[in-house]
Design a protein around this motif. Structure first.
Motif, short mmCIF file in Angstrom:
data_model
loop_
_atom_site.label_atom_id
_atom_site.label_comp_id
_atom_site.label_asym_id
_atom_site.label_seq_id
_atom_site.Cartn_x
_atom_site.Cartn_y
_atom_site.Cartn_z
N SER A 1 125.12 10.53 -1.89
CA SER A 1 125.57 8.64 -0.94
C SER A 1 127.25 9.16 -1.41
CB SER A 1 125.13 7.50 -0.83
OG SER A 1 125.16 6.72 -2.49
N VAL B 1 130.01 7.10 -2.25
CA VAL B 1 130.45 5.97 -2.24
C VAL B 1 132.59 5.56 -2.68
CG1 VAL B 1 128.89 6.09 -4.65
CG2 VAL B 1 131.30 6.91 -4.83
N ASP B 2 133.38 6.70 -1.93
CA ASP B 2 134.11 6.22 -1.58
C ASP B 2 135.31 7.62 -1.15
OD1 ASP B 2 135.66 8.23 -3.77
OD2 ASP B 2 136.21 6.26 -4.91
N GLU C 1 128.40 10.33 -4.47
CA GLU C 1 127.38 10.02 -6.38
C GLU C 1 125.97 10.86 -5.71
OE1 GLU C 1 125.22 6.50 -9.60
OE2 GLU C 1 126.65 5.59 -7.92
#
Length: 122
Positions: free
Chosen positions: A92, A94-95, A100
């Motif tokens: 996914s 994360v930024d 991640e």
């Protein structure tokens, strides 16, 4: 086999600067495959992954799926050799520049392996 820190992607040293032995060598072999750029090992150009290439590629909508697919491709030889089984990879974003990845599997000795790894993208 020496222990590799999945966050720092470097060998772990103890207080006297000696290498720490890995508790699970299979987990370390997984980390080596994922963190080594494919084509850089002279003894086996197919060893490693293409995850590092994501740091210089344009980010698409399916970047998490791309990370998962590249990780599975890198670990396919270990699955084919029955070194690991029941491989699960979930990623996914994360930024803006980081994904991640959570990895779970079982090694040949029926020991569960589970860890997270951050992948630099775009």
């Amino acid at each position: 086999m020496a222990a590799i820190d999945p966050l720092l992607r470097d060998f772990v040293l103890d207080t006297s600067n000696d290498l720490v032995r890995a508790e699970n060598p299979t987990q370390q072999a997984i980390l080596l495959r994922l963190c080594t750029e494919q084509g850089t090992c002279f003894w086996d150009p197919s060893f490693g992954s293409t995850l590092g290439a994501l740091s210089s590629e344009k980010i698409g909508q399916d970047i998490a799926r791309d990370v998962e697919d590249r990780a599975r491709a890198a670990l396919k030889p270990m699955v084919d050799e029955n070194a690991i089984r029941d491989l699960e990879v979930a990623a996914s974003r994360v930024d803006r520049n980081r994904v991640e990845m959570a990895l779970r599997c079982v090694d040949a000795g029926n020991r569960p392996i589970s860890f997270n790894l951050f992948v630099q993208v775009g």
